[in-house]
Design a protein around this motif. Structure first.
Motif, PDB file in Angstrom:
ATOM      1  N   ARG A  59       4.320 -37.546  60.787  1.00 38.22           N
ATOM      2  CA  ARG A  59       5.760 -38.323  59.549  1.00 38.22           C
ATOM      3  C   ARG A  59       7.170 -37.576  60.828  1.00 38.22           C
ATOM      4  O   ARG A  59       8.265 -38.830  60.875  1.00 38.22           O
ATOM      5  CB  ARG A  59       5.794 -38.056  58.497  1.00 38.22           C
ATOM      6  N   VAL A 101       7.981 -35.222  70.888  1.00 38.38           N
ATOM      7  CA  VAL A 101       9.392 -35.949  70.583  1.00 38.38           C
ATOM      8  C   VAL A 101      10.698 -35.473  71.077  1.00 38.38           C
ATOM      9  O   VAL A 101      11.812 -35.755  70.720  1.00 38.38           O
ATOM     10  CB  VAL A 101       9.796 -36.633  68.975  1.00 38.38           C
ATOM     11  N   VAL A 157       9.458 -37.987  65.258  1.00 40.65           N
ATOM     12  CA  VAL A 157       9.789 -39.657  65.217  1.00 40.65           C
ATOM     13  C   VAL A 157      11.345 -39.078  66.151  1.00 40.65           C
ATOM     14  O   VAL A 157      11.855 -37.223  65.928  1.00 40.65           O
ATOM     15  CB  VAL A 157      10.268 -39.837  64.141  1.00 40.65           C
ATOM     16  N   PRO A 158      11.942 -39.409  67.009  1.00 42.96           N
ATOM     17  CA  PRO A 158      13.269 -39.606  67.369  1.00 42.96           C
ATOM     18  C   PRO A 158      14.226 -38.760  66.591  1.00 42.96           C
ATOM     19  O   PRO A 158      14.025 -39.588  65.748  1.00 42.96           O
ATOM     20  CB  PRO A 158      13.522 -40.312  68.497  1.00 42.96           C
ATOM     21  N   GLY A 203      17.443 -38.503  64.395  1.00 39.62           N
ATOM     22  CA  GLY A 203      17.586 -39.805  63.473  1.00 39.62           C
ATOM     23  C   GLY A 203      16.984 -41.059  63.266  1.00 39.62           C
ATOM     24  O   GLY A 203      17.631 -42.060  62.418  1.00 39.62           O
ATOM     25  N   ALA A 204      15.844 -41.362  63.904  1.00 44.24           N
ATOM     26  CA  ALA A 204      15.165 -41.871  63.700  1.00 44.24           C
ATOM     27  C   ALA A 204      14.740 -42.131  62.132  1.00 44.24           C
ATOM     28  O   ALA A 204      14.418 -40.990  61.496  1.00 44.24           O
ATOM     29  CB  ALA A 204      14.257 -42.428  64.910  1.00 44.24           C
ATOM     30  N   PRO A 205      14.045 -43.383  61.296  1.00 44.49           N
ATOM     31  CA  PRO A 205      13.725 -42.791  60.258  1.00 44.49           C
ATOM     32  C   PRO A 205      12.492 -42.603  60.649  1.00 44.49           C
ATOM     33  O   PRO A 205      11.671 -42.642  61.957  1.00 44.49           O
ATOM     34  CB  PRO A 205      13.103 -44.415  59.237  1.00 44.49           C
ATOM     35  N   ASP A 206      11.287 -41.506  59.881  1.00 44.13           N
ATOM     36  CA  ASP A 206      10.566 -40.956  59.427  1.00 44.13           C
ATOM     37  C   ASP A 206       9.303 -42.367  59.863  1.00 44.13           C
ATOM     38  O   ASP A 206       9.655 -43.591  59.478  1.00 44.13           O
ATOM     39  CB  ASP A 206       9.933 -40.268  57.767  1.00 44.13           C
ATOM     40  N   ALA A 207       8.222 -41.911  60.461  1.00 44.55           N
ATOM     41  CA  ALA A 207       7.112 -42.403  60.583  1.00 44.55           C
ATOM     42  C   ALA A 207       6.184 -43.144  59.452  1.00 44.55           C
ATOM     43  O   ALA A 207       6.015 -42.175  58.902  1.00 44.55           O
ATOM     44  CB  ALA A 207       5.970 -42.213  61.586  1.00 44.55           C
ATOM     45  N   ARG A 262      12.352 -32.348  69.552  1.00 47.58           N
ATOM     46  CA  ARG A 262      12.889 -31.683  68.309  1.00 47.58           C
ATOM     47  C   ARG A 262      12.777 -31.058  68.007  1.00 47.58           C
ATOM     48  O   ARG A 262      10.335 -31.036  68.006  1.00 47.58           O
ATOM     49  CB  ARG A 262      13.756 -32.939  67.771  1.00 47.58           C
TER      50      ARG A 262
END
Ligand SMILES: [Zn+2]
Length: 242
Positions: free
Chosen positions: A26, A107, A29-30, A32-36, A109
């Protein structure tokens, strides 16, 4: 090596990996992007402890990969530490560390939602170990070690922007807590070893033309790997391990 403890660690690690696999999926993801979401039905995923989609039952992430990696790390840690009161604290960071490394590799991060909640849990486990083992000095050293390593990485991050991110600095604080428990030489060798491993990996990737001079590689796995090596090596003399 305490073999019975290593077996216990493998079992605990497998279970921890199963609990964390959904969160790793979950949060990969990059920034700031919403959760997978579920790749099959696009349903939002439950926050914790779900290795399958709650809606359609689709398996999240590579089955058994995170479980195997966490089982290996916890087998090594438990096998090294045996029944020492601090085993649970080190094992906790081991499991969270594998999850963080998996996300960092995918990703680049280290999400706050894993690093920040790990602080109170890790400090509480270290405090419990200090009380059980009558070693308050180790707890004080751990807190100072966490502060020192986070501050050191913060300075490096400010000095060379773009190489170390905020996630690396927060992870350094967690790693500093466990290495600080072992002693100041462990904090220093863990920090140096992390950079050394990252440098060797960068050179190998450069030689293989997998990255360019301008690429940034994930640093978290090397910081964690360096700390693991320091712990397994028993820490330098004077460290507080059996
Ligand atoms: Zn689904």
């Amino acid at each position: 090596m305490y073999l019975a403890w290593a077996a216990d660690g493998a079992v605990a690690g497998w279970m921890a990996g199963a609990v964390l696999r959904g969160a790793v999926f979950r949060l990969s993801v990059p920034a700031g992007a919403p959760d997978a979401v579920c790749p099959r039905c696009a349903a939002p995923l439950r926050p914790w402890a779900a290795s399958r989609c709650g809606h359609c039952g689709h398996t999240l992430g590579l089955p058994a990969a995170l479980e195997l990696a966490t089982a290996a790390v916890l087998a090594l840690l438990f096998g090294r530490l045996g029944g020492h009161p601090v085993t649970l604290a080190f094992g906790f960071l081991g499991a969270v560390g594998v999850a963080l490394a998996a996300i960092d590799i995918r990703v680049q991060r280290l999400p706050d939602r894993l690093t920040l909640p790990a602080y109170p849990v890790l400090i509480a486990l270290l405090a419990a170990a200090a009380l059980t083992g009558h070693d308050i000095g180790a707890l004080v050293r751990a807190l100072l070690g966490g502060l020192a390593l986070a501050a050191g990485y913060l300075l490096l991050g400010v000095a060379r922007p773009g190489h170390l991110g905020g996630g690396d600095i927060k992870l350094a604080g967690l790693v500093g807590l466990v290495l600080g428990w072992l002693g100041w030489p462990a904090v220093l060798s863990g920090a140096v070893l992390g950079f050394l491993l990252a440098a060797v990996a960068s050179l190998m990737l450069l030689a293989a033309r997998r990255i360019t001079m301008r690429s940034a590689i994930s640093f978290g796995p090397f910081l964690l790997g360096g700390a693991l090596l320091v712990i397994l090596a028993g820490g330098p003399s004077g460290s507080h391990l059996p």
